[in-house]
Design a protein around this motif. Structure first.
Motif, short mmCIF file in Angstrom:
data_model
loop_
_atom_site.label_atom_id
_atom_site.label_comp_id
_atom_site.label_asym_id
_atom_site.label_seq_id
_atom_site.Cartn_x
_atom_site.Cartn_y
_atom_site.Cartn_z
N ILE A 36 49.98 -12.18 -17.70
CA ILE A 36 50.66 -11.34 -16.45
C ILE A 36 52.21 -11.97 -16.19
N VAL A 37 53.08 -11.00 -16.36
CA VAL A 37 54.35 -10.98 -16.22
C VAL A 37 54.97 -10.34 -14.73
N ASP A 38 54.06 -9.87 -14.15
CA ASP A 38 54.77 -9.53 -12.67
C ASP A 38 53.45 -9.10 -11.72
N ARG A 39 53.61 -9.74 -10.36
CA ARG A 39 52.65 -9.37 -9.38
C ARG A 39 53.06 -8.65 -8.18
N HIS A 40 52.24 -8.09 -7.25
CA HIS A 40 52.64 -7.44 -6.11
C HIS A 40 51.31 -7.44 -5.22
N GLU A 41 51.56 -7.39 -3.97
CA GLU A 41 50.52 -7.68 -2.97
C GLU A 41 50.78 -6.29 -2.05
N VAL A 42 50.01 -5.77 -1.36
CA VAL A 42 49.95 -4.87 -0.25
C VAL A 42 48.92 -5.27 0.54
N PRO A 43 49.05 -5.60 1.89
CA PRO A 43 48.07 -5.68 2.87
C PRO A 43 47.46 -4.35 3.36
N VAL A 44 46.03 -4.43 3.66
CA VAL A 44 45.22 -3.34 4.08
C VAL A 44 44.58 -3.57 5.29
N PRO A 45 45.43 -3.71 6.42
CA PRO A 45 44.79 -4.50 7.59
C PRO A 45 43.52 -3.87 8.40
N ASP A 46 43.66 -2.60 8.22
CA ASP A 46 42.56 -1.90 8.97
C ASP A 46 41.44 -1.37 8.14
N GLU A 47 41.57 -1.76 6.81
CA GLU A 47 40.31 -1.30 5.80
C GLU A 47 39.69 -0.25 5.97
N THR A 48 40.57 0.84 6.10
CA THR A 48 39.93 2.40 6.11
C THR A 48 40.13 2.88 4.71
N PRO A 49 39.35 4.02 4.22
CA PRO A 49 39.69 4.26 2.90
C PRO A 49 40.87 4.94 2.66
N GLU A 50 41.48 5.56 3.95
CA GLU A 50 42.91 6.16 3.68
C GLU A 50 44.04 5.29 3.58
N GLN A 51 43.80 3.77 4.43
CA GLN A 51 44.87 2.83 4.19
C GLN A 51 44.71 2.38 2.70
N PHE A 52 43.47 2.27 2.26
CA PHE A 52 43.16 1.74 0.84
C PHE A 52 44.01 2.62 -0.22
N LEU A 53 43.84 4.00 0.04
CA LEU A 53 44.31 4.71 -1.17
C LEU A 53 45.64 4.74 -0.95
N ALA A 54 46.51 4.67 0.40
CA ALA A 54 47.69 4.52 0.28
C ALA A 54 48.46 3.39 0.06
N GLY A 55 47.54 2.48 0.05
CA GLY A 55 48.18 0.99 -0.51
C GLY A 55 47.94 1.02 -2.02
N LEU A 56 47.04 1.64 -2.52
CA LEU A 56 46.95 1.78 -3.99
C LEU A 56 48.17 2.40 -4.53
N THR A 57 48.70 3.68 -3.87
CA THR A 57 49.88 4.36 -4.39
C THR A 57 51.11 3.51 -4.05
N GLU A 58 51.16 2.83 -2.93
CA GLU A 58 52.51 2.01 -2.74
C GLU A 58 52.46 0.84 -3.66
#
Length: 408
Positions: free
Chosen positions: A102-124
């Motif tokens: 591993i050379v780099d890491r990143h985190e994106v919260p998904v507070p509402d746990e909806t499919p839409e937030q999950f997919l948006a978080g993946l892209t982001e």
């Protein structure tokens, strides 16, 4: 066509040989694979052109009686793989080199746990970490998701309330990259097998315990996927007749008794029936009174401190998890069982110890003598790393397809 396939297979075999050796000459590769030096040299030339391997500056005189052999190794700063996985309301992302480091890491919260937030978080998240890629990206994204997955879609994640979520299609539309998508516990299994608590064995069962529960099974060094790529769904095996209702509609599933969601629900139900603190002070009661449900971290910390309700629920979960794992060890006779997932992360040695005690109490002596049970070694980022490893499985084809054309 056949000659092309043979050429590609030779390149894959040579690349794998170099990777496993760490550093080896062409003659050494030819000897190990039983190929002619001409065949090996041709394959190495293609791998050099694709910048997958490099030659050392110094020749190794010990590898040849005549002209010293030039050691070959994987490149370390040319190609990178990206992976992601979902855990504890967060999407975690990694970039690795060709060695899986591993050379780099990143985190994106998904507070509402909806499919839409999950997919948006993946892209982001992928967009953010790809911008930081030091050199060339292997053009494939590896993703570990909740639920049953096939052909890039989450068919059903009953613990999340998701159904028919097109992960691969979304990433292709938003980022322009194809992706390989698997259950998040499968992804963690792969990384633990190669770099973590599963190293050194050929048969392994990884049991992931989060909001859902799934087993990943490696037999003779290969992941067992099943006919429809959904093998290992032990969370929806019935372990207690007429038990609590499961999100799948049946009663008594392991998921309804021992998952993170089940623990949170059972604790809330206790306090709904018995309002007021169970001990003094009572952080679990305070959390339930404030939010209607206690976070799993609060429950596990309270159990470790001797909280009667939290401790009882954790013991029940461990009992049924151990019972299910003992059945798996009887069926598959693995060398090792690795326990992972967010519940193991929060429950720590207390939960792991109770699960192992339950396995020992319910398992067959013949199979238990051979199996070693331990917690995951790589922790929360294991799934994201597993996603990147799925990409690295195709590194030769990906690098060749993405490499700039040779000058002529």
């Amino acid at each position: 066509m056949l000659s092309k396939q043979i050429e590609q297979r030779n390149q894959n075999n040579v690349l794998q040989c170099i990777e496993q050796a760490g550093e080896i000459s062409r003659a050494g590769v030819a000897k190990q694979l039983g190929l002619s030096r001409t065949t090996v040299s041709t394959a190495v030339s293609r791998l050099l052109e694709a910048a997958l391997v490099r030659e050392a500056d110094q020749a190794d005189a010990s590898q040849s009686r005549g002209r010293p052999g030039i050691p070959l190794s994987l490149t370390e700063d040319v190609w990178y793989a990206a992976g992601a996985s979902y855990i504890d309301r967060e999407l975690l992302f990694v970039l690795t080199d060709l060695h899986g480091r591993i050379v780099d890491r990143h985190e994106v919260p998904v507070p509402d746990e909806t499919p839409e937030q999950f997919l948006a978080g993946l892209t982001e998240g992928f967009a953010a970490i790809l911008r930081r890629c030091p050199a060339r990206l292997l053009p494939l994204l590896g993703v570990g998701t909740p639920g049953m997955v096939n052909h890039g879609r989450i068919l059903l994640a009953s613990d999340m309330g998701w159904q028919n979520v097109d992960v691969a299609g979304h990433l292709a539309r938003t980022l322009g990259y194809p992706s390989v998508v698997v259950n998040r516990h499968w992804a963690s299994c792969l990384s633990e097998y190669h770099f973590g608590a599963g190293r050194g064995v050929q048969s392994l069962i990884y049991v992931g315990i989060s909001t859902g529960i799934a087993a990943s099974i490696i037999l003779d060094g290969k992941l067992f996927t099943g006919a429809d790529h959904i093998a290992g769904e032990i969370g929806h095996t019935v372990v207690r007749r007429n038990g609590p209702r499961c999100s799948c509609g049946r009663r008594g599933c392991l998921h309804a008794i021992a998952s993170e969601l089940a623990l949170r629900r059972h604790v809330s139900e206790y306090y709904a029936a018995h309002p007021g603190p169970a001990t003094a002070p009572d952080p679990v009661w305070e959390a339930v009174r404030a939010d209607g449900e206690a976070p799993i971290g609060v429950i596990c910390r309270a159990a470790a401190a001797g909280h009667p309700v939290a401790g009882s629920e954790l013991s029940t979960a461990a009992l049924y998890l151990g019972l299910s794992i003992s059945n798996l060890t009887s069926m598959f006779n693995p060398q090792r069982v690795v326990l992972g997932g967010s519940l193991i992360d929060h429950g720590g040695s207390l939960l792991t110890g109770r699960i192992i005690d339950s396995v020992r109490a319910h398992g067959s002596a013949d199979t238990l003598d051979a199996v070693d049970i331990r917690p995951w070694a790589l922790g929360r980022y294991s799934g994201a790393l597993g996603g990147a490893l799925l990409v690295l499985d195709h590194k030769r084809a990906l690098a060749v397809s993405a490499a700039p054309p040779a000058e002529g």
